[in-house]
Design a protein around this motif. Sequence first.
Motif, PDB file in Angstrom:
ATOM      1  N   ASN A  37      -3.736  -0.628  10.732  1.00 13.06           N
ATOM      2  CA  ASN A  37      -3.452  -2.071  10.663  1.00 13.06           C
ATOM      3  C   ASN A  37      -3.150  -2.695  12.029  1.00 13.06           C
ATOM      4  O   ASN A  37      -2.540  -3.749  12.083  1.00 13.06           O
ATOM      5  N   LEU A  41       0.680   3.887   2.016  1.00  9.57           N
ATOM      6  CA  LEU A  41       1.123   4.233   3.367  1.00  9.57           C
ATOM      7  C   LEU A  41       2.303   3.372   3.811  1.00  9.57           C
ATOM      8  O   LEU A  41       3.232   3.855   4.456  1.00  9.57           O
ATOM      9  N   GLU A  42       2.257   2.101   3.478  1.00 11.63           N
ATOM     10  CA  GLU A  42       3.345   1.198   3.841  1.00 11.63           C
ATOM     11  C   GLU A  42       4.637   1.580   3.121  1.00 11.63           C
ATOM     12  O   GLU A  42       5.715   1.552   3.710  1.00 11.63           O
ATOM     13  N   ASN A  64       3.816   6.427   8.458  1.00 16.42           N
ATOM     14  CA  ASN A  64       4.124   5.272   9.300  1.00 16.42           C
ATOM     15  C   ASN A  64       3.135   5.166  10.448  1.00 16.42           C
ATOM     16  O   ASN A  64       2.621   4.083  10.742  1.00 16.42           O
ATOM     17  N   TYR A  69      -0.331   4.192   9.088  1.00 17.62           N
ATOM     18  CA  TYR A  69      -0.340   2.786   8.680  1.00 17.62           C
ATOM     19  C   TYR A  69      -0.525   1.877   9.892  1.00 17.62           C
ATOM     20  O   TYR A  69      -1.298   0.928   9.855  1.00 17.62           O
ATOM     21  N   HIS A  70       0.188   2.181  10.976  1.00 13.34           N
ATOM     22  CA  HIS A  70       0.077   1.346  12.169  1.00 13.34           C
ATOM     23  C   HIS A  70      -1.270   1.521  12.866  1.00 13.34           C
ATOM     24  O   HIS A  70      -1.756   0.584  13.501  1.00 13.34           O
ATOM     25  N   SER A  93       0.829  -1.199   0.000  1.00 13.97           N
ATOM     26  CA  SER A  93       0.000   0.000   0.000  1.00 13.97           C
ATOM     27  C   SER A  93       0.869   1.258   0.000  1.00 13.97           C
ATOM     28  O   SER A  93       2.060   1.221   0.311  1.00 13.97           O
TER      29      SER A  93
END
Length: 78
Positions: free
Chosen positions: A74, A4-5, A67, A70-71, A2
Amino acid sequence: MSLLEKIGQDPQRSMQRFLSGLGLFIIGVCFIFLGYYQHYLWQMLGVVILACGCLLAIYAYIGLFANRLYHIFNRTKP
């Protein structure tokens, strides 16, 4: 992978870039103040360095923010 990743894959490097951008920003401000008392070309150099520092800091901050985001998206729920 993705977006964001990909953008936020290395937060340590992003933090290092952010601090480098902050350092360039401070150096640019010093040159601007030097140009106020000396020749105006110091101010021009200071503005260029300040702009580069701002762009580098913004780029790094986007990486740090991606980062974090994203965290947040997820994380596993208990």
